[in-house]
Design an enzyme around this catalytic site. Structure first.
Site: not given
Length: 737
Positions: A427, A456, A458, A480, A484, A529
Site C-alpha cells: 500500500e 488495501l 493484506e 504498512q 495490519y 499504528h
C-alpha cells in the site's frame, strides 16, 4: 450415510443395467453432437474417476487396518477429472481437497507417474510419498504443476492470484519461471469456502486487478455440492454472488455430467487463456461418504437428499456416456471399473507396509533449510557486483551518515539492482514512496513492474508475494503497520511457512515481508499504528524474524534476508521500528549518535547473530528495536553511577542468537532483558528460556511493556516500557546480588 459398499454396489448396478448402446464408435469422434469431448478423452476421464473412487474406498479400508490416516473423500466430485482434461499439464493448479479425479486425470497427461500409488502413500503417511513425504495428505506434485494445498477454507486463493500475476511479470522481467507465459492458473474450492473472507477478498482482488487492464489468467472453479460439513449452502447463493460480478466471466455446468463439465471447462479455459482475464466456473456436484470418515451424515441429511445425490453419481454418468456412444458395453464398463479397483487395492496393500517418517530431524528436514555459507556469499557478492556494475557504491547517494529509513531505502535500491526478479510492493509504496518515505524514488528508478502499489488488502498483498515466489520472482511486500499484518497472518502461518514443509522442498515461496512496527511514535497513532504484538510471528516454525534498530544493521540484515530467500527459499519478516526511522540523535540533541555510515557492499549480518555494545562487567542488558536506544541511554547514566553495563542487541528474534546471548550473559552473571513488547507472549519469554535451558546460573530479570493495547496520546506512556523503569530494574538487579 451412503457407505463405500453401498456406493460401490450402486455403480455396478447402475452401469451394468444400462441399455446397450450403438455399434462401437470412433474414439476420435465427439461423444455428443456439438460437444468438444472425444471418446478417447472420455475414456481417460472415466479411468481417472474410477481410480479416485476406489482410492476413497481404499482410504477407509486402510484406516480400518490401522495404517490409513486420511478419509476426506473426493467421491461425488469426480467431475473435476473433466476439468483436468480441459487444461494443459503445465497449467499450474491449486486444488480443493476433493480433487482426486483431477489429480488422477492430470497424472495421465504426464508419462511415468502413477497417481494411485501417490495417493495411497499419502493416505498411509509414508515417507516415500512423492510430494509431502508423509507430512500430510495433499494433492500435489511438481511434475504435474500441482501446487500442494493444506487449506480447507480457500486460503490458497490469494496465492493462486499471485501465481497468475507472477507468470506474466516473470516473463516481462526476463526471470525464469516453471510455467509458460500462456499458462492458465486454476484454483478450485467448495461452495462453503466461497463465502470465506479469504476467498471473497482474493476474487475481489482478481477483479480489481483485471479492471485496471492488468492480465489475470486465473480460472476460479467452485465445486458446489450444496453443503459445508453439515451446513447447507442456500440454493442459488453462489450464482447470486458471482454470476454477475463485473470483470469476472461466469460459466456454470452440471459437474456430474462429464460432457457438460468438459465443454464448460474447455470454454472457460479458452476464454482465460486467450483474454488473460479471470473466469468463474461453477460446477454443480454431489458429496458421497460424508465430509470425512467419521462424519455421520444421516444425522443431518434426510434420506431423500442422499438418494437424490446417488441418482446423480458422476461415475455412473460417465459410464452411461461411454455406453451410449458405443465406446463401452455395460459389462465392459463394470469390468473396467473392477480392474481398476483390483489395482487400487493391491497398491493400497503395498502402501500399508511403506516406511513412515521416523525422527524429528527427518520430519523437519524441509521445513526451513539453512545454508549460512552460501547465504553469506550471495549476500556479499551480489551487492558488490551491482555496485561495480554501476561504477560506484550507492552509499554515495546519501551524502554521509544515514538514518534508519534512508538505510533501508538505499538497501532496497541496491538489492533491486542485484536481483532482477525482486519486486517491492504494498500500500502506497510506489508513487508516494511509502507513508514514511522509505520507498521514495524506487518506482521512478526501477519502474512500475518492479515497484508498485496494491489494493488495501493484506491477504492479497501476501497472495501476490506467495504466488510470485513460486513463479521465480523475489517478492518484498510491505505491510504498512504491524497491526495490519494480523488481518492476514494465516497467509504467513498456513501458506508461506508450510510450503517447503508440505512439498519436501519441491515448491518454495521465498519472500521478505517488510513491516513498519512497534510503538513509541509521538503525536500519532494509537493501537493500529503503535502495535507491539509479535508473539504470533515467533510461533511460526521456520520463520526468520529480523529486527534491526541501527541504520547500518538494517541495510546489512536486509541483504541477508534477500540472500536467504533467494538461496534457501526462506520466508523472512523484517520488522522496522517506526519511531527510529528518522531518529538522528542518541544522547543529546544534535549529537548524531543514531546515524551510521551505510555499510560496504561486502558487509552482512548472519541470521541469528547479535551485536554487543560496551565492555561493562556488572550487568548485561539484552534488548532489540527501540529497546536498544533506551538501553544505551540508560547504560550511559549507569556509568555515571559507577555501574558498568554492556548492551546486547539481539537483532534477530528468530532464530534467537543463543550463542551470543549466553556468552554475553556469562561475562557479567547478571542479565536484564529489556523488552518493548508485551510481558505475556513477548520476546523476553524466549530469551529467558534460552538462558535457563542452557544452564545459565546467574541472575535474570526482565522489564517489558504492559499486557495492553497501545492507547492514543500521552496515555501510551502508561503502558509502554520506559527508561526510568529500565534504570530502576538495573539497579535493583545489582542490589539483589
Amino acid at each position: 450415510m451412503t457407505t463405500p459398499a453401498e456406493l460401490d454396489r450402486h455403480f455396478r448396478e447402475a452401469a451394468g443395467g444400462l441399455p446397450g448402446g450403438p455399434a462401437r464408435a470412433d474414439p476420435a469422434a465427439p461423444v455428443r453432437a456439438g460437444s468438444r469431448l472425444d471418446g478417447t478423452t472420455l475414456l481417460a476421464i472415466f479411468d481417472a474417476q474410477a481410480e479416485s473412487r476406489h482410492l476413497d474406498f481404499a482410504a477407509r479400508w486402510m484406516q480400518q487396518q490401522g495404517g490409513g490416516y486420511y478419509t476426506i473423500s473426493s467421491a461425488g466430485h469426480e467431475g473435476n477429472a473433466a476439468l483436468a482434461a480441459a487444461l494443459r499439464p503445465n497449467d499450474p493448479a491449486l486444488l480443493h481437497y476433493r480433487s482426486g479425479g483431477f489429480y488422477c486425470a492430470r497424472a495421465r497427461q504426464v508419462p511415468g507417474i502413477d497417481p494411485v500409488r501417490d495417493v495411497a502413500l499419502g493416505v498411509a503417511a509414508s515417507a516415500d510419498e512423492p510430494i509431502a513425504g508423509g507430512r500430510h495428505k495433499v494433492f500435489g506434485r511438481a511434475e504435474l504443476a500441482i501446487i500442494p494445498q493444506t487449506s480447507t477454507i480457500a486460503s490458497h486463493l490469494p496465492r493462486a492470484l499471485g501465481v497468475a500475476l507472477g507468470i506474466g511479470r516473470a516473463a516481462k522481467l526476463g526471470v525464469a519461471c516453471p510455467w509458460p507465459r500462456e499458462a492458465v492458473t486454476v484454483a478450485s474450492f467448495g461452495d462453503a469456502s466461497a463465502s470465506h473472507s479469504t476467498a471473497v477478498g482474493a476474487i475481489n482482488a482478481a477483479c480489481h486487478t483485471a479492471y485496471q487492464g492488468i492480465p489475470v489468467p486465473l480460472l476460479l472453479v467452485c465445486e458446489d455440492n450444496g453443503i459445508g460439513i453439515s451446513v447447507p449452502t442456500p440454493p442459488g447463493w453462489v450464482t447470486a454472488s458471482f454470476g454477475a460480478r463485473p470483470g469476472l466471466r461466469y460459466l456454470a455446468a452440471d459437474g456430474c455430467d462429464p460432457v457438460a463439465a468438459y465443454d464448460a471447462a474447455a470454454r472457460a479455459v479458452g476464454l482465460v487463456r486467450s483474454r488473460r482475464r479471470p473466469a468463474f466456473l461453477h460446477l454443480s456436484v454431489v458429496r458421497f461418504l460424508g465430509h470425512a470418515g467419521s462424519d455421520a451424515e444421516a444425522a443431518y441429511r434426510p434420506p431423500a437428499d442422499l438418494a437424490a445425490d446417488l441418482a446423480r453419481d458422476p461415475l455412473a454418468a460417465t459410464a452411461a456416456a461411454l455406453v451410449g456412444s458405443g465406446l463401452l458395453t455395460p459389462a465392459g464398463a463394470v469390468a473396467r471399473y473392477n480392474a481398476i479397483g483390483e489395482r487400487v487395492r493391491d497398491t493400497a496393500e503395498r502402501a500399508l507396509s511403506s516406511r513412515p517418517l521416523a525422527s524429528a530431524a527427518e520430519v523437519m528436514a524441509p521445513l526451513a533449510p539453512r545454508h549460512p555459507g552460501r547465504v553469506a556469499e550471495r549476500a556479499t557478492a551480489g551487492p558488490a557486483r551491482a555496485a561495480a556494475a554501476h561504477g560506484q557504491h550507492r552509499a554515495a547517494d546519501a551524502g554521509g551518515p544515514v538514518t534508519l529509513a534512508q538505510a533501508v531505502n538505499l538497501a532496497l535500491g541496491e538489492l533491486l539492482d542485484t536481483y532482477p526478479g525482486m519486486c517491492v510492493f504494498g500500500e502506497d509504496v510506489g508513487r508516494k514512496g511509502g507513508v514514511y518515505g522509505v520507498t521514495k524514488g524506487l518506482q521512478r528508478r526501477f519502474g512500475p513492474a518492479r515497484v508498485f502499489d496494491t489494493l488495501l488488502d493484506e491477504q492479497s498483498i501476501f497472495g501476490v508475494a506467495l504466488g510470485g515466489g513460486l513463479t521465480g520472482l523475489l517478492p518484498v511486500p510491505e505491510i504498512q503497520y504491524l497491526a495490519y499484518l494480523h488481518n492476514a497472518e494465516d497467509q504467513i502461518r498456513g501458506e508461506a511457512a508450510t510450503q517447503q514443509f508440505f512439498s519436501a522442498g519441491q515448491f518454495r515461496n521465498p519472500m521478505v515481508v517488510r513491516v513498519a512496527g512497534y510503538a513509541y511514535q509521538k503525536g500519532f497513532g494509537g493501537h493500529f499504528h503503535n502495535d507491539n504484538a509479535i508473539g504470533a510471528l515467533r510461533d511460526v516454525p521456520g520463520l526468520v524474524i529480523a529486527s534491526p534498530a541501527r541504520p547500518d544493521d538494517a541495510a546489512a540484515m536486509l541483504r541477508t534476508c534477500l540472500a536467504a530467500a533467494a538461496e534457501d527459499g526462506s520466508v523472512c519478516v523484517f520488522l522496522e521500528p517506526i519511531a527510529l526511522y528518522h531518529t538522528r540523535d542518541l544522547h543529546d540533541d544534535g549529537d548524531g549518535g543514531w546515524l551510521a555510515a551505510y555499510p560496504a557492499p561486502d558487509a552482512h549480518v548472519p541470521a541469528g547473530r547479535a551485536r554487543s555494545y560496551g565492555d561493562g562487567t556488572d550487568l548485561t542488558m539484552v534488548t532489540f528495536g527501540n529497546g536498544l536506544r533506551m538501553s544505551l541511554r540508560v547504560a550511559r547514566r549507569l556509568a555515571v553511577r559507577g555501574i558498568g553495563a554492556r548492551v546486547l542487541d539481539l537483532r534477530w528474534l528468530a532464530p534467537l542468537p543463543a550463542d551470543d546471548l549466553l556468552r554475553e550473559a556469562r561475562l557479567t552473571g547478571r542479565v536484564l532483558v529489556v523488552d518493548e513488547t508485551r510481558r505475556t507472549g513477548g520476546v523476553s519469554e524466549g530469551v529467558v528460556t534460552v538462558l535457563t535451558d542452557d544452564g545459565f546460573m546467574g541472575l535474570i530479570t526482565r522489564v517489558t511493556s504492559e499486557d495492553s493495547f497501545v492507547p492514543l496520546g500521552p496515555a501510551a506512556d502508561a503502558v509502554l516500557l520506559d527508561e526510568p523503569t529500565i534504570e530502576k530494574a538495573a539497579v535493583g538487579l545489582l542490589q539483589a546480588g
